[in-house]
Design a protein around this motif. Sequence first.
Motif, PDB file in Angstrom:
ATOM      1  N   SER A  44       0.836  -1.199   0.000  1.00 51.05           N
ATOM      2  CA  SER A  44       0.000   0.000   0.000  1.00 51.05           C
ATOM      3  C   SER A  44       0.874   1.254   0.000  1.00 51.05           C
ATOM      4  N   PHE A  45       0.220   2.388   0.201  1.00 55.11           N
ATOM      5  CA  PHE A  45       0.950   3.661   0.284  1.00 55.11           C
ATOM      6  C   PHE A  45       1.935   3.645   1.448  1.00 55.11           C
ATOM      7  N   GLU A  46       1.589   2.902   2.514  1.00 55.57           N
ATOM      8  CA  GLU A  46       2.487   2.805   3.670  1.00 55.57           C
ATOM      9  C   GLU A  46       3.811   2.156   3.276  1.00 55.57           C
ATOM     10  N   THR A  47       3.763   1.225   2.321  1.00 56.50           N
ATOM     11  CA  THR A  47       4.985   0.577   1.835  1.00 56.50           C
ATOM     12  C   THR A  47       5.881   1.586   1.141  1.00 56.50           C
ATOM     13  N   VAL A  48       5.292   2.405   0.268  1.00 62.65           N
ATOM     14  CA  VAL A  48       6.049   3.446  -0.432  1.00 62.65           C
ATOM     15  C   VAL A  48       6.620   4.445   0.568  1.00 62.65           C
ATOM     16  N   LYS A  49       5.805   4.802   1.566  1.00 61.69           N
ATOM     17  CA  LYS A  49       6.227   5.754   2.593  1.00 61.69           C
ATOM     18  C   LYS A  49       7.417   5.215   3.391  1.00 61.69           C
ATOM     19  N   ALA A  50       7.366   3.910   3.704  1.00 61.95           N
ATOM     20  CA  ALA A  50       8.459   3.299   4.473  1.00 61.95           C
ATOM     21  C   ALA A  50       9.753   3.251   3.649  1.00 61.95           C
ATOM     22  N   LEU A  54      13.608   5.746   4.228  1.00 63.93           N
ATOM     23  CA  LEU A  54      15.019   5.351   4.363  1.00 63.93           C
ATOM     24  C   LEU A  54      15.957   6.497   4.024  1.00 63.93           C
ATOM     25  N   LEU A  55      15.462   7.481   3.256  1.00 67.29           N
ATOM     26  CA  LEU A  55      16.284   8.629   2.876  1.00 67.29           C
ATOM     27  C   LEU A  55      16.637   9.497   4.077  1.00 67.29           C
ATOM     28  N   LYS A  56      15.947   9.309   5.187  1.00 70.84           N
ATOM     29  CA  LYS A  56      16.251  10.074   6.410  1.00 70.84           C
ATOM     30  C   LYS A  56      17.501   9.552   7.113  1.00 70.84           C
ATOM     31  N   LYS A  60      14.939   5.068  13.369  1.00 68.92           N
ATOM     32  CA  LYS A  60      13.483   4.966  13.366  1.00 68.92           C
ATOM     33  C   LYS A  60      12.959   4.618  11.974  1.00 68.92           C
ATOM     34  N   SER A  61      13.514   5.272  10.956  1.00 70.30           N
ATOM     35  CA  SER A  61      13.058   4.989   9.590  1.00 70.30           C
ATOM     36  C   SER A  61      13.452   3.576   9.177  1.00 70.30           C
ATOM     37  N   TRP A  62      14.619   3.111   9.614  1.00 69.93           N
ATOM     38  CA  TRP A  62      15.034   1.741   9.313  1.00 69.93           C
ATOM     39  C   TRP A  62      14.106   0.722   9.971  1.00 69.93           C
ATOM     40  N   LYS A  63      13.717   1.015  11.234  1.00 66.61           N
ATOM     41  CA  LYS A  63      12.799   0.116  11.947  1.00 66.61           C
ATOM     42  C   LYS A  63      11.434   0.091  11.262  1.00 66.61           C
ATOM     43  N   ASN A  64      10.962   1.273  10.837  1.00 71.03           N
ATOM     44  CA  ASN A  64       9.686   1.331  10.121  1.00 71.03           C
ATOM     45  C   ASN A  64       9.748   0.523   8.833  1.00 71.03           C
ATOM     46  N   PHE A  65      10.899   0.592   8.163  1.00 75.13           N
ATOM     47  CA  PHE A  65      11.091  -0.140   6.910  1.00 75.13           C
ATOM     48  C   PHE A  65      11.082  -1.649   7.144  1.00 75.13           C
ATOM     49  N   THR A  66      11.818  -2.117   8.151  1.00 80.07           N
ATOM     50  CA  THR A  66      11.864  -3.559   8.434  1.00 80.07           C
ATOM     51  C   THR A  66      10.504  -4.075   8.916  1.00 80.07           C
ATOM     52  N   ASP A  67       9.789  -3.244   9.694  1.00 76.34           N
ATOM     53  CA  ASP A  67       8.438  -3.626  10.128  1.00 76.34           C
ATOM     54  C   ASP A  67       7.498  -3.765   8.937  1.00 76.34           C
ATOM     55  N   GLU A  68       7.645  -2.860   7.977  1.00 76.36           N
ATOM     56  CA  GLU A  68       6.796  -2.891   6.784  1.00 76.36           C
ATOM     57  C   GLU A  68       7.120  -4.118   5.932  1.00 76.36           C
ATOM     58  N   LEU A  69       8.405  -4.463   5.828  1.00 74.90           N
ATOM     59  CA  LEU A  69       8.786  -5.670   5.100  1.00 74.90           C
ATOM     60  C   LEU A  69       8.136  -6.900   5.708  1.00 74.90           C
ATOM     61  N   GLN A  70       8.096  -6.941   7.033  1.00 74.22           N
ATOM     62  CA  GLN A  70       7.480  -8.074   7.716  1.00 74.22           C
ATOM     63  C   GLN A  70       5.976  -8.087   7.494  1.00 74.22           C
TER      64      GLN A  70
END
Length: 354
Positions: A44-50, A54-56, A60-70
């Motif tokens: 979803s859009f949350e995937t694109v957002k996560a 990563l550009l930050k 926190k952004s890395w954790k959000n990204f790994t959570d979204e992957l899961q």
Amino acid sequence: MNFINILRGMVIGVANIIPGVSGGTLALVLGIYERLIGAINNISFETVKAILGLLKFNKKSWKNFTDELQRIDAFFLGSILIGALIAVGALAKLMTYLLEHFHDPTYGFFFGLVIVSAWVPFKLIKKHSFFSILAIIIGTVGVIAFSSLSTDEQKIHRAQVKYEIEQQKAPNAAPVEKEKFDHSPGRLAFIVFAGVVAISAMILPGISGSFLLLLMGVYFSILKAITQLDILTLGAFSIGCLFGILACTRLINFALKRWYDVTISFLLGLVLGSLAAIWPFKGTAQVGGEIIYLSNKMPSAFGSNEILTLFAAIAGGLIVLLFIYLENRNEKKEENCTSVNAVADTKTNSIANS
């Protein structure tokens, strides 16, 4: 990465190379269709957002990204995609050779694979009711009727048009004036719609997206757009495919949650109906030195080709049984690990309480 899922992806990838064999069919009979639909549905859009987060470059952004992957089951999707890409890249030439020189045994292999593995979706049906049986019949009859829409004469005509396009691309061919594509808003909107329909059909077991494009009259337009790199036509088609895969997976996911048994029964019917499309013995015609396969027929004799086809079908069925065995063994291992962890947690809690 799960090795078994990579193997499944390879089987799905090979299926997409074979005309008339649906990747969705193989995903269903390999027992991963629901998981695949659910994983794509979660994108979803949350995937694109996560991903953009990563550009930050912070924790926190890395954790959000790994959570979204899961959440989207990315490692499962990645395993299937890697397997499919390996199969297409490594086996495309081999499958082309087999189709040209051993057409009947190659189709026989997939026929055996599909007919044995139909047991997989059948056992997923929790309650066999009138509506589930009706759904199986509708799915089966629908695919057989769908695959019978094209006559032998139409198949030969399409082969002739394809041959003419290929002749135009030949190095020694006379220069051909580029086709003028219709870029009007109405035509591009129809191309978008065609992309939605085609990719949705490819997700469903037993239905050929390419055949639907033929029926809609845009198959050769897309083919010519690829050869002549018409960006607007290809862009419109790609947008349709992207929207279609996201919309169709959400619809199927909703149907599975709301009417599980009827939906699985309908999908099983699509699989059974697809057996008509992959029946190995067919009539033939020749266009430009290429053999064109027409309507199904029964073999007139039982020679070496028929014996080889029979053994190939048996081999396909045995491979399915191997997958089922490996899957059951994995499930037992997971259950045992869960039981051991539960016992360990119980002992730990008992010690803590005492």
